[in-house]
Design a protein around this motif. Structure first.
Motif, PDB file in Angstrom:
ATOM      1  N   ASP A 276       0.870  -1.079   0.079  1.00  0.00           N
ATOM      2  CA  ASP A 276      -0.020  -0.197  -0.038  1.00  0.00           C
ATOM      3  C   ASP A 276       0.913   1.287  -0.016  1.00  0.00           C
ATOM      4  OD1 ASP A 276      -2.470  -1.518   0.129  1.00  0.00           O
ATOM      5  OD2 ASP A 276      -2.757  -1.238   2.044  1.00  0.00           O
ATOM      6  N   THR A 277       2.045   1.328   0.609  1.00  0.00           N
ATOM      7  CA  THR A 277       3.007   2.340   0.755  1.00  0.00           C
ATOM      8  C   THR A 277       3.825   2.456  -0.711  1.00  0.00           C
ATOM      9  OG1 THR A 277       3.152   1.742   3.009  1.00  0.00           O
ATOM     10  CG2 THR A 277       4.744   3.486   2.179  1.00  0.00           C
ATOM     11  N   ARG A 433       0.226  -6.331  -8.404  1.00  0.00           N
ATOM     12  CA  ARG A 433       0.122  -4.784  -8.375  1.00  0.00           C
ATOM     13  C   ARG A 433      -1.446  -4.246  -8.331  1.00  0.00           C
ATOM     14  NH1 ARG A 433       4.120  -2.395  -6.056  1.00  0.00           N
ATOM     15  NH2 ARG A 433       3.783  -0.273  -7.087  1.00  0.00           N
ATOM     16  N   LYS A 434      -1.714  -3.414  -7.217  1.00  0.00           N
ATOM     17  CA  LYS A 434      -2.913  -2.676  -6.860  1.00  0.00           C
ATOM     18  C   LYS A 434      -2.714  -1.253  -7.548  1.00  0.00           C
ATOM     19  CE  LYS A 434      -4.131  -5.462  -2.997  1.00  0.00           C
ATOM     20  NZ  LYS A 434      -2.839  -6.503  -3.114  1.00  0.00           N
ATOM     21  N   ARG A 435      -1.315  -0.576  -7.480  1.00  0.00           N
ATOM     22  CA  ARG A 435      -1.263   0.459  -7.824  1.00  0.00           C
ATOM     23  C   ARG A 435      -0.579   0.736  -9.074  1.00  0.00           C
ATOM     24  NH1 ARG A 435      -1.999   5.117  -5.379  1.00  0.00           N
ATOM     25  NH2 ARG A 435      -2.477   4.201  -3.743  1.00  0.00           N
ATOM     26  N   PRO A 477      -1.617  -6.407 -17.228  1.00  0.00           N
ATOM     27  CA  PRO A 477      -0.982  -5.252 -17.765  1.00  0.00           C
ATOM     28  C   PRO A 477      -0.279  -4.343 -16.551  1.00  0.00           C
ATOM     29  CG  PRO A 477      -3.189  -5.169 -18.221  1.00  0.00           C
ATOM     30  CD  PRO A 477      -3.099  -6.480 -17.822  1.00  0.00           C
ATOM     31  N   ARG A 478      -1.027  -4.476 -15.401  1.00  0.00           N
ATOM     32  CA  ARG A 478      -0.171  -3.460 -14.119  1.00  0.00           C
ATOM     33  C   ARG A 478       0.993  -3.861 -14.054  1.00  0.00           C
ATOM     34  NH1 ARG A 478      -3.432  -0.234 -10.802  1.00  0.00           N
ATOM     35  NH2 ARG A 478      -5.625  -0.309 -11.078  1.00  0.00           N
ATOM     36  N   ALA A 479       1.549  -5.060 -14.402  1.00  0.00           N
ATOM     37  CA  ALA A 479       2.632  -5.408 -14.146  1.00  0.00           C
ATOM     38  C   ALA A 479       3.788  -5.055 -15.305  1.00  0.00           C
ATOM     39  CB  ALA A 479       2.693  -7.276 -13.882  1.00  0.00           C
TER      40      ALA A 479
END
Length: 532
Positions: A276-277, A433-435, A477-479
């Motif tokens: 999250d950070t 990856r969430k962000r 795709p986030r990766a």
């Protein structure tokens, strides 16, 4: 006091023959070197405010006669792979009549090798720089200043002089939250230099360091250079909410990496907080999949879990793992190559620092080998590479040829392009990856350079690279930014692995032909002759 002093800080060259010299990856990003010299800019902050300070990083720029002529004093020093150049700098300073101060982990571990320096600063600088400055002001032009190991109160550590850095020269900039590690691995010198009780800075100190970097316009990758970020979990868990709040207020200008022990995977809440950070990568010392080896090296924390499951857990949290492995332990009963390759493939870790065991100067391993009469003499004098090319400075229990052959097999297999990009592809599917990656200046240019240059990594690279990229674009795709990062590293790692394999082939041939002869071993000092 208003005494003037011009201090030239010189960061020595790392040996070019090193796993960590990601020159090609740096070039893709328009940088000149992976990491900025955090130690020197911290020492700079401990000097009197009115002293003039310049910094020359020999890895990114030339040291000129004019630089030396300007200085009243030179400060240098660093780690073991910087030893050769540090000694060269000391000699160069003497030629020009400049007093030189040397500090850092290598001189702390091996002071006699640096006896040519005017001053030695041994241990953590915060503890003793006031004493050094007082001595200098009193007219002293030589001396040794030694801090007790692992005792420094890091809450007194100053805000590093990040303003001395040319920030655009680096892939990432380091900051430090803690020092020390709670484990006692036999081959590691961290616990000897910085202790087994991790000491942490205050939240406010670290926030101030991030504020300083942000104010200087820096954005992107920040590396927490801690010996083990989770060594003091209680302090870290109090710190991460403040760090997350800071990131949110600034719209997440930084992505973080660090080093931690494998038990990170045991704490789901901590993993979630790190993700999250915006932590995206962690280096983990796996060392060996063999339980007997882990027990012998006192790395029992790695025996209490499934390595594959632990790494999968970290990957699914959105943090990818880089790992360290070592060949050459006494407990190796036969070929370790198949088990190590299987472990690396099963865990889908693309970037693996596989090295030959090297007995560092201040470690339990060195003391044991010395007591057993197995430590080679002479190996402490020079350092031509890193543990990839300069390991095994002792008599091995297994035949030396077998150890070298295993090492060669592991490197050749895992850095074959099909195997490497196969692991990157599996990582790309798994990475939770969430962000989204924050695009920074030059990201698109770096990617285009990668596309144009990836073929340079060697024959058979293009197909596996593009299959991996397409797979990641379709499935996760986030990766993509992170598989691009690991692909960029292959521009160095592929050719480097082939170079090391070639060197190991030469060493094996020397053993086979009898042209390699074991150096003499150091004899242990009789206990009666050791000073009390």
């Amino acid at each position: 006091m208003t005494d003037p002093c011009k201090v030239l800080m010189i960061f020595p060259l790392f040996n070019a023959n090193s796993f960590w010299n990601y020159k090609e990856a740096c070039d893709l990003a328009g940088a000149r070197y992976p990491a900025a010299p955090l130690g020197l800019v911290t020492v700079a902050a401990l000097l009197p405010k009115h002293w003039e300070i310049r910094l020359v990083n020999r890895n990114t720029e030339d040291l000129t006669d004019a630089d030396l002529d300007w200085a009243d004093m030179v400060m240098t020093g660093g780690m073991l792979p910087q030893r050769n150049d540090a000694l060269h700098i000391i000699a160069q300073c003497h030629e020009r009549g400049k007093p030189v101060v040397v500090g850092g982990p290598d001189v702390t571990s091996s002071p006699p090798l640096y006896s040519a320096a005017n001053f030695q600063v041994l241990g953590e600088a915060e503890e003793i720089m006031d004493d050094f400055v007082a001595a200098w002001r009193s007219g002293a032009r030589q001396g040794v200043f030694e801090a007790p190991m692992g005792k420094t109160d890091v809450t007194t550590s100053p805000l590093p002089r990040f303003d001395l850095l040319k920030l655009d020269q680096y892939l990432h900039v380091g900051i430090q939250f803690s020092r020390g590690c709670p484990f006692s691995c036999e081959f590691c010198d961290i616990i000897e230099l910085y202790g087994r009780v991790p000491r942490t800075k205050t939240n406010g100190q670290v926030m101030a360091e991030l504020d300083a970097l942000y104010a200087l316009g820096y954005r992107g990758h920040v590396d927490f250079v801690d010996d083990n970020l989770i060594g003091n979990k209680k302090a870290l868990k109090k710190f991460l909410p403040d760090l997350k709040r800071w990131q949110e207020e600034k719209k997440f200008p930084f992505e973080f990496s660090t080093e931690a022990s494998i038990n990170l995977a045991d704490d789901a809440d901590l993993l979630r907080s790190l993700a999250d950070t915006n932590f995206f990568a962690v280096f983990v010392g796996i060392e060996s999949p063999d339980t007997d080896s882990l027990v012998l090296m006192q790395k029992k924390q790695n025996t209490r879990r499934s390595l594959q499951q632990s790494i999968d857990t970290i990957h699914k949290a959105g943090i990818f793992v880089n790992a360290g492995f070592i060949v050459g332990f006494d407990s190796e009963k036969g070929s370790v190559a198949p088990g190590m390759i299987e472990c690396i493939e099963d865990t889908s870790i693309p970037v693996c620092m596989v090295g030959l065991l090297y007995a560092l100067p201040t470690t339990q391993l060195t003391r044991r080998l010395l007591a057993e009469g197995r430590l080679f003499s002479g190996s402490e004098q020079t350092q031509s590479g890193d543990q990839c090319t300069a390991g095994l400075n002792f008599e091995t229990k297994r035949p030396r040829r077998d150890v070298l052959s295993d090492y060669r097999t592991v490197l050749k297999t895992i850095y074959d392009p099909k195997a490497y990009f196969g692991r990157v592809r599996r990582l790309g599917r798994m990475l939770g990856r969430k962000r989204s990656h924050r695009m920074v200046k030059g990201d698109l240019r770096s990617f285009m350079r990668l596309v144009l240059r990836i073929h340079r990594a060697g024959p058979g690279t293009l197909g596996p690279f593009w299959r991996m990229m397409l797979d990641c674009a379709l499935h996760n795709p986030r990766a993509l930014p992170y598989v691009v990062m690991t692909s960029a590293l292959y521009l160095h790692l592929g050719p480097f692995a082939r170079q090391v394999v070639s060197e190991i082939d030469g060493e094996i041939e020397n053993v086979d032909t009898g042209s390699w002869q074991a150096p003499p071993v150091l004899r242990p000092i009789p206990e009666a002759l050791v000073p009390a």
